[in-house]
Structure formats: C-alpha cells, structure tokens
Design a protein around this motif. Structure first.
Motif, PDB file in Angstrom:
ATOM      1  N   UNK B  43       0.802  -1.227   0.000  1.00  0.00           N
ATOM      2  CA  UNK B  43       0.000   0.000   0.000  1.00  0.00           C
ATOM      3  C   UNK B  43       0.833   1.275   0.000  1.00  0.00           C
ATOM      4  N   UNK B  44       2.065   1.218  -0.481  1.00  0.00           N
ATOM      5  CA  UNK B  44       2.935   2.400  -0.500  1.00  0.00           C
ATOM      6  C   UNK B  44       2.316   3.530  -1.328  1.00  0.00           C
ATOM      7  N   UNK B 119      10.697   3.239  -2.287  1.00  0.00           N
ATOM      8  CA  UNK B 119      11.706   2.235  -2.645  1.00  0.00           C
ATOM      9  C   UNK B 119      11.053   1.049  -3.373  1.00  0.00           C
ATOM     10  N   UNK B 120      11.862   0.181  -3.930  1.00  0.00           N
ATOM     11  CA  UNK B 120      11.369  -1.008  -4.609  1.00  0.00           C
ATOM     12  C   UNK B 120      10.643  -1.894  -3.577  1.00  0.00           C
ATOM     13  N   UNK B 121       9.518  -2.466  -3.951  1.00  0.00           N
ATOM     14  CA  UNK B 121       8.758  -3.327  -3.042  1.00  0.00           C
ATOM     15  C   UNK B 121       9.522  -4.592  -2.708  1.00  0.00           C
ATOM     16  N   UNK B 122      10.049  -4.654  -1.481  1.00  0.00           N
ATOM     17  CA  UNK B 122      10.968  -5.736  -1.127  1.00  0.00           C
ATOM     18  C   UNK B 122      11.349  -5.504   0.336  1.00  0.00           C
ATOM     19  N   UNK B 123      11.357  -6.540   1.154  1.00  0.00           N
ATOM     20  CA  UNK B 123      11.681  -6.339   2.574  1.00  0.00           C
ATOM     21  C   UNK B 123      13.102  -6.768   2.928  1.00  0.00           C
ATOM     22  N   UNK B 124      13.858  -7.209   1.939  1.00  0.00           N
ATOM     23  CA  UNK B 124      15.194  -7.712   2.243  1.00  0.00           C
ATOM     24  C   UNK B 124      16.267  -6.696   1.853  1.00  0.00           C
ATOM     25  N   UNK B 137      10.764   4.651   6.805  1.00  0.00           N
ATOM     26  CA  UNK B 137       9.403   4.306   7.205  1.00  0.00           C
ATOM     27  C   UNK B 137       9.027   3.025   6.475  1.00  0.00           C
ATOM     28  N   UNK B 138       8.465   2.060   7.205  1.00  0.00           N
ATOM     29  CA  UNK B 138       8.023   0.852   6.507  1.00  0.00           C
ATOM     30  C   UNK B 138       6.537   0.631   6.709  1.00  0.00           C
ATOM     31  N   UNK B 139       5.937   0.012   5.715  1.00  0.00           N
ATOM     32  CA  UNK B 139       4.523  -0.337   5.813  1.00  0.00           C
ATOM     33  C   UNK B 139       4.425  -1.851   5.895  1.00  0.00           C
ATOM     34  N   UNK B 140       3.664  -2.305   6.897  1.00  0.00           N
ATOM     35  CA  UNK B 140       3.325  -3.734   6.990  1.00  0.00           C
ATOM     36  C   UNK B 140       1.812  -3.771   6.869  1.00  0.00           C
ATOM     37  N   UNK B 141       1.283  -4.557   5.936  1.00  0.00           N
ATOM     38  CA  UNK B 141      -0.165  -4.567   5.804  1.00  0.00           C
ATOM     39  C   UNK B 141      -0.748  -5.809   6.457  1.00  0.00           C
ATOM     40  N   UNK B 142      -1.949  -5.638   6.988  1.00  0.00           N
ATOM     41  CA  UNK B 142      -2.617  -6.691   7.761  1.00  0.00           C
ATOM     42  C   UNK B 142      -2.633  -8.061   7.048  1.00  0.00           C
ATOM     43  N   UNK B 143      -2.961  -8.124   5.746  1.00  0.00           N
ATOM     44  CA  UNK B 143      -2.991  -9.449   5.104  1.00  0.00           C
ATOM     45  C   UNK B 143      -1.646 -10.180   5.092  1.00  0.00           C
TER      46      UNK B 143
END
Lengths: 114, 223
Positions: B43-44, B119-124, B137-143
């Motif tokens: 959801x960025x 940034x590029x969608x990626x958590x690593x 800032x990071x977004x973690x979404x409920x699903x």
C-alpha cells in the motif's frame, strides 16, 4: 538480487584501492562473509563472474569467500551460543536479552594484485 | 609478481559514507527525506497519494518512485499534483545512496520541504543499503500477517516508523496486534507504530502529525 548491488560496491572499493596503490591487475579478492549476513555465497560468485568482465582491472580476478560463524551473546547469563541454531532466544536461560557478536560481516579482507 | 594487500574494509562503507553526505546536503537545503519501504502490494502508493493530498497545502512535496521498470506508480502520484520523478534501478532490487543522490538532483531539493523515496517493493535488500534518507518508514499490511517481524528482522531494525496498513480489513484476517507490537519492539524498542487504513483514512492523522513534527525538527537542525 542484492548480491549484484554488493558486487557493484566491491568493485568501486577495489577501483579506489587500485588507484591509491598504482595497481593494474587484481588476481584475487578475499571476502569475509558472516553466516547471518543474508548474503548467498553462490549468488555472489555468479554475479562476480558476470560483472568482472566489464573492467580490465578485475577481469581475471578470482573471488574467495570465507564464511564467518554467527555467535550470539546473552546479557542475562553471560554465555554465548550459535545464532543459526537458536536464533534470538538464549538456549541456556531462555532470555531475549541477547545480541549478535559475530556473523553479520561483509568485508573485503585482502587482494592479490600487481 | 602478485603481492597481497590487506584491505580490511566493510563492503557497505562506501555506500554509508555517500549516504552521510546526502543527509548533510539535505540538512543544508532543509529537505526532509523519507525512505518508504514495504512488500509489493503493501500500500505504498495509496498511502503516499492520500498523504500528499492531506499535506500539499502546508508543505512542498517531491516524490521519487523507484521501480525495476515501468512508470505506473509515478503516473498515479502525478495525479496528486506533486512533483514526481521516476527512477529505474536497472534490474536491481533496491536503491543505494548514489542512485538517491541522482534522483534528488533531478528532483531539485531547494524548494522541497518533504521528499519521499518510494523504494522497490521488497523487505530484504532495501534494508541493507542506506539511501541517505533522514528517516526510514516501513509499511506492513494486515494481510501479510503479524509474523513478518520474525521473518524480516533487519527491515524492522533499520526503520524508525512502522505503518500497519489495511486495518479496515482486520475482520478478514487473523492478525494479532499485540503479538505484532511485541515482536517489533523486541527488535527495535524505539519504533513508532501507527495503525492506519490508507483506504478509509483511519489513523492517518497521527501519521501526518509525525511527518509535521519530523519536518519541523529537521529544518530547525539545519539552521
């Protein structure tokens, strides 16, 4: 593929080292890579094989990787333990008050060059 | 004859130095840069659009959209009227400080109060490379689930603010807020956690408040 990004940064460092020391050719690069550094050695070597061809300085340079074991220290019982096996929770006393001592390294140790 | 030369250097050193330089320049320009990170689909872009709409009257906003290819997100953001540029990482999964600098030069920071790097969608990988941003800032979404902090610890360690997005969908998922909060704070006791829904707007006021405060502090620090 963050391994490619890492290779780009290694190359930049090698170029500045070569300029400082008047080096024309690098024969090998030795890296220290920690067990929990999230770097996959095989991917790193693959990216190196591809990327080194772009630069005469490192065209024939071999990449050597030394893996460094990951060790965590527990502040509660003051003991250490292997990180990969037990993670963040101390296997001796169950505490979460722990921190990584070694294992996240990503260093260039030495090169062979002329 | 080949000789052995001791190097003893961290591979991320040159990027970290570059990132410090970027931050110094941002401070001199009075530009607050947020590096926004999440999984693909977290959801960025939706969060960003709503944020720009809410804040564009009170601060000058510029956006850098980083993607491996395409300009889909940049097109969506440009509808808000904010200044936006597209960065292509050329196949790489993250941005580094050098790419951020190039983006900032193109964007022009002199007349920007708040710059946001999507940034590029990626958590690593984005967690490994300091972009030169003032705050991550990071977004973690409920699903995605409340166990994400266990799977991607570094991302939670390098971030300053965590937006838990899509809280309007909580009833459809088994997302345990308390467990998630505990896992996050164990990794990063200083993390600011804000539950939001970028779709309905719930919780967004607290997020805007955080931005206002940060931008003000950064401008004062640069004076």
């Amino acid at each position: 593929m963050h391994e490619l990004g890492i290779i780009v940064h290694i190359t930049k460092t090698l170029q500045s080292v070569a300029a400082e020391n008047n080096l024309r050719e690098i024969a090998s690069v030795t890296l220290e890579v920690g067990e929990v550094s999230s770097i996959v050695p095989d991917y790193l070597t693959d990216c190196w094989q591809y990327y080194r061809k772009k630069f005469p300085l490192i065209e024939h340079a071999e990449m050597k990787i030394e893996m460094m074991p990951a060790v965590t220290y527990c502040e509660s019982c003051e003991k250490t333990y292997p990180t990969v096996e037990y993670g963040r929770q101390c296997p001796h006393c169950g505490s979460w008050e722990t921190y990584l001592v070694t294992g996240d390294e990503c260093n260039i140790r030495e090169i062979e060059a002329q | 004859m080949y000789k052995v030369y001791e190097i003893k250097k961290r591979i991320f050193d040159d990027n970290d130095q570059e990132a410090e330089k970027v931050r110094e320049e941002l401070k001199a320009d009075g530009t607050f840069l947020i590096n926004l990170m999440s999984s693909p689909g977290g959801g960025k872009t939706t969060t960003l659009k709503r944020t720009i709409d809410a804040l564009k009257e009170e601060m000058r906003i510029g956006v850098m959209e980083a993607d491996i290819d395409s300009a889909v997100d940049a097109d969506a953001i440009s509808e808000t009227g904010a200044k936006v540029i597209q960065l292509h990482t050329g196949g790489m999964c993250h941005l580094d400080a050098d790419m951020t600098r190039q983006g900032l030069e193109e964007l022009g920071t002199e007349d920007i109060d708040l710059a946001i790097l999507e940034n590029v969608g990626n958590l690593v990988c984005p967690a490994e490379f300091d972009t030169g941003a003032v705050k991550n800032v990071m977004i973690l979404s409920v699903p995605e689930g409340d166990d994400k902090p266990l799977k991607y610890p570094l991302m939670f360690q390098v971030s300053h603010c965590l937006l838990i997005n899509k809280i309007d969908a909580l009833s459809c998922f088994d997302f345990d807020f308390d467990a998630c909060r505990e896992r996050v704070l164990r990794l990063n006791p200083d993390m600011k956690i804000i539950p939001i829904s970028a779709k309905t707007g719930e919780g967004m006021d607290e997020w805007y408040g955080w931005i206002r405060e940060q931008v003000k502090e950064w401008k004062e620090a640069g004076k």
